[in-house]
Design a protein around this motif. Sequence first.
Motif, PDB file in Angstrom:
ATOM      1  N   LEU A  51       0.845  -0.851  -0.141  1.00 33.70           N
ATOM      2  CA  LEU A  51       0.403   0.641   0.203  1.00 33.70           C
ATOM      3  C   LEU A  51       1.204   1.143   0.010  1.00 33.70           C
ATOM      4  N   LEU A  52       0.539   2.344  -0.604  1.00 31.07           N
ATOM      5  CA  LEU A  52       0.805   3.671  -0.252  1.00 31.07           C
ATOM      6  C   LEU A  52      -0.437   4.552  -0.145  1.00 31.07           C
ATOM      7  N   CYS A  53       0.086   5.263   0.977  1.00 29.23           N
ATOM      8  CA  CYS A  53      -1.086   6.437   1.457  1.00 29.23           C
ATOM      9  C   CYS A  53      -0.380   7.552   1.969  1.00 29.23           C
ATOM     10  N   CYS A  54      -0.824   8.433   1.319  1.00 29.58           N
ATOM     11  CA  CYS A  54      -0.113   9.777   1.394  1.00 29.58           C
ATOM     12  C   CYS A  54      -2.186  10.393   0.927  1.00 29.58           C
ATOM     13  N   CYS A  55      -2.357  11.889   1.854  1.00 34.04           N
ATOM     14  CA  CYS A  55      -3.527  12.209   2.031  1.00 34.04           C
ATOM     15  C   CYS A  55      -3.516  13.029   1.129  1.00 34.04           C
ATOM     16  N   GLY A  56      -5.037  12.619   0.685  1.00 34.84           N
ATOM     17  CA  GLY A  56      -5.165  13.658  -0.854  1.00 34.84           C
ATOM     18  C   GLY A  56      -5.438  15.319  -0.300  1.00 34.84           C
ATOM     19  N   PHE A  57      -5.230  15.515   0.885  1.00 38.12           N
ATOM     20  CA  PHE A  57      -5.062  17.378   0.535  1.00 38.12           C
ATOM     21  C   PHE A  57      -4.023  18.287   0.568  1.00 38.12           C
ATOM     22  N   VAL A  58      -2.603  17.314   0.813  1.00 45.73           N
ATOM     23  CA  VAL A  58      -1.637  17.676   0.384  1.00 45.73           C
ATOM     24  C   VAL A  58      -0.750  17.197  -0.704  1.00 45.73           C
ATOM     25  N   ALA A 112       2.246   8.911   8.653  1.00 47.16           N
ATOM     26  CA  ALA A 112       1.674   7.022   8.651  1.00 47.16           C
ATOM     27  C   ALA A 112       2.844   6.418   8.420  1.00 47.16           C
ATOM     28  N   ALA A 113       2.350   5.144   8.687  1.00 51.40           N
ATOM     29  CA  ALA A 113       3.890   4.326   8.653  1.00 51.40           C
ATOM     30  C   ALA A 113       3.116   3.330   8.395  1.00 51.40           C
ATOM     31  N   GLY A 114       3.364   2.034   6.798  1.00 52.33           N
ATOM     32  CA  GLY A 114       2.424   1.774   6.699  1.00 52.33           C
ATOM     33  C   GLY A 114       3.734   0.620   5.331  1.00 52.33           C
ATOM     34  N   MET A 155       8.027   1.681   5.804  1.00 52.54           N
ATOM     35  CA  MET A 155       7.991   3.420   5.245  1.00 52.54           C
ATOM     36  C   MET A 155       7.231   4.298   6.127  1.00 52.54           C
ATOM     37  N   VAL A 156       7.960   5.706   6.528  1.00 52.27           N
ATOM     38  CA  VAL A 156       6.953   6.064   7.005  1.00 52.27           C
ATOM     39  C   VAL A 156       6.543   7.348   6.362  1.00 52.27           C
ATOM     40  N   TRP A 157       4.860   7.827   6.131  1.00 48.52           N
ATOM     41  CA  TRP A 157       4.992   9.337   5.137  1.00 48.52           C
ATOM     42  C   TRP A 157       5.097  10.470   5.731  1.00 48.52           C
ATOM     43  N   LYS A 158       5.520  11.914   5.488  1.00 48.29           N
ATOM     44  CA  LYS A 158       5.375  12.678   6.036  1.00 48.29           C
ATOM     45  C   LYS A 158       4.204  13.908   4.992  1.00 48.29           C
ATOM     46  N   ASP A 159       3.639  13.955   5.073  1.00 47.95           N
ATOM     47  CA  ASP A 159       2.670  14.901   4.289  1.00 47.95           C
ATOM     48  C   ASP A 159       2.523  14.738   3.028  1.00 47.95           C
ATOM     49  N   LYS A 178       5.130  12.773   2.062  1.00 44.64           N
ATOM     50  CA  LYS A 178       7.042  11.785   1.107  1.00 44.64           C
ATOM     51  C   LYS A 178       6.972  10.665   1.807  1.00 44.64           C
ATOM     52  N   THR A 179       7.881   9.737   1.049  1.00 44.67           N
ATOM     53  CA  THR A 179       7.534   8.731   1.506  1.00 44.67           C
ATOM     54  C   THR A 179       9.491   8.965   2.237  1.00 44.67           C
ATOM     55  N   ILE A 180       9.126   8.236   2.930  1.00 44.41           N
ATOM     56  CA  ILE A 180      10.641   7.747   4.077  1.00 44.41           C
ATOM     57  C   ILE A 180      11.087   6.980   4.778  1.00 44.41           C
ATOM     58  N   PRO A 181      11.913   5.973   4.137  1.00 41.08           N
ATOM     59  CA  PRO A 181      11.880   4.431   4.406  1.00 41.08           C
ATOM     60  C   PRO A 181      12.367   3.917   5.560  1.00 41.08           C
ATOM     61  N   LEU A 182      12.139   2.658   6.142  1.00 42.35           N
ATOM     62  CA  LEU A 182      12.284   3.324   7.560  1.00 42.35           C
ATOM     63  C   LEU A 182      13.355   1.489   7.354  1.00 42.35           C
ATOM     64  N   SER A 183      14.616   1.359   8.233  1.00 39.10           N
ATOM     65  CA  SER A 183      15.527   0.276   7.974  1.00 39.10           C
ATOM     66  C   SER A 183      14.975  -0.648   9.051  1.00 39.10           C
ATOM     67  N   ARG A 184      15.586  -1.988   9.060  1.00 41.60           N
ATOM     68  CA  ARG A 184      15.641  -2.625   9.611  1.00 41.60           C
ATOM     69  C   ARG A 184      16.967  -3.659  10.860  1.00 41.60           C
ATOM     70  N   PRO A 185      16.250  -3.928  11.951  1.00 38.06           N
ATOM     71  CA  PRO A 185      17.525  -4.443  12.693  1.00 38.06           C
ATOM     72  C   PRO A 185      18.227  -5.326  11.257  1.00 38.06           C
ATOM     73  N   ALA A 186      19.373  -6.298  12.087  1.00 38.03           N
ATOM     74  CA  ALA A 186      20.013  -6.836  11.515  1.00 38.03           C
ATOM     75  C   ALA A 186      19.590  -8.039  11.555  1.00 38.03           C
ATOM     76  N   GLY A 187      19.173  -8.938  10.358  1.00 34.16           N
ATOM     77  CA  GLY A 187      18.864  -9.735  10.489  1.00 34.16           C
ATOM     78  C   GLY A 187      17.960 -10.532  10.090  1.00 34.16           C
ATOM     79  N   LEU A 188      17.011  -9.075  10.130  1.00 33.45           N
ATOM     80  CA  LEU A 188      15.352  -9.471   9.975  1.00 33.45           C
ATOM     81  C   LEU A 188      14.489  -8.445   8.372  1.00 33.45           C
ATOM     82  N   THR A 189      15.919  -8.664   7.359  1.00 32.93           N
ATOM     83  CA  THR A 189      15.804  -7.531   6.571  1.00 32.93           C
ATOM     84  C   THR A 189      14.305  -8.348   5.512  1.00 32.93           C
ATOM     85  N   ARG A 190      14.109  -9.954   5.543  1.00 29.38           N
ATOM     86  CA  ARG A 190      13.515 -10.730   4.923  1.00 29.38           C
ATOM     87  C   ARG A 190      12.015 -10.490   5.481  1.00 29.38           C
ATOM     88  N   TYR A 191      11.706 -10.578   6.980  1.00 33.25           N
ATOM     89  CA  TYR A 191      10.733 -10.096   7.466  1.00 33.25           C
ATOM     90  C   TYR A 191      10.018  -9.000   7.080  1.00 33.25           C
TER      91      TYR A 191
END
Length: 372
Positions: free
Chosen positions: A20-27, A333-335, A343-347, A349-362
């Motif tokens: 999913l990609l969620c970004c608010c329609g009013f921004v 938003a986070a999704g 990801m986190v979306w701020k207004d 804009k997409t901002i990726p979230l990294s993973r802890p080591a060893g959990l990249t395929r979760y």
Amino acid sequence: MTRFHQPLRAVARFACIAALLCCCGFVPREKHAGQTQANELEGVYVVGTLYKRGHNVVVVWENGVPKQLTDKKGYALAEAVSVCGGDVYVVGNVYDADRRHSKATVWKNGVPQVLETGEAASSRATAMVVSNGDVYVVGTVLQTRFKPRAALWKNGVLTWLTDENTPAEAKAVAVSDADVYVAGLVYGDTTMATLWKNGVPQSLPDGEDGSVDAIAVSDGTVYVTGTAFRDGTGTSAMLWCNGMPTDLGNEWYPDGINVDGANVHNECFPDGISVDGADVYITGWFLKYDYDKGADGHAVLWKAGEFRELSLLPGISYFFGPVMIVSDGHVYAAGQMDWRTAMVWKDGKTIPLSRPAGLTRYVPQFFDIFVK
């Protein structure tokens, strides 16, 4: 019947959640490539669960940096995150090996504390708020198989909201000055949406056979959001303001277009509420069942009663919505961008979230977001 025995809402989500990609329609919507600035998630805390092959790992992202709270050998789910001063609190549930019983747990700066439950074998935390250094957690304690009991913990000390003969669940909590507000459900001949103020229950009008999902208090006004069942048309989103109900509807658009005929069945599920100045925002997800064409799901946002569709990647027909919060006029938003891209979306804009080591395929699933 209570949903307590389900492996919680997240298990169903893991089975059917889609990209999913969620970004608010009013921004404005923006695309950003390359590295993001280090301070873009300063003051933003996201909690979720990373899932793979029957086990879960609870992770909290602090200022965009992931911190693993449980190991890969067990099964645990996160529910909420809050910050007070320099302390980060996460509430969730840790399951035993066969997942028949869970223990409501608070992690303070990564250190777990199991909440007391008396003689009951199983408990489930659903929400948390930290106010003036006090930690309030609400949830459900399972005394017998069919008798969940609504519970409030303050700094780990248990207070019952219902007696042992009244099945109930506590779903959301807010604190204003010295008053503690809890929203939840009481089960009887019907399921009744209920608000407790300092332990005293009040049934919410038009709250039969529905749900309660979130609560907020601002300037003496108590806002509760949830759903009400509408026979023949599905589930309708609700907002109670100081106990007075407003039906936000379950139509695809406010004028009702695309709601056409007996073969369409709509569901609206609010799961968050934010008050930002004079504006009240409710976030959640919308599912349209067309028995001829299948299901179509979208994240949704209500602002001052307006219904807005949040954009979604093409090809997605069914999902559970992201977590969102509005703070100082900014919508966070986070999704997921896909099965493994958090990801986190701020207004928008997409901002990726990294993973802890060893959990990249979760596979990530998010449950709460907090902005300090």
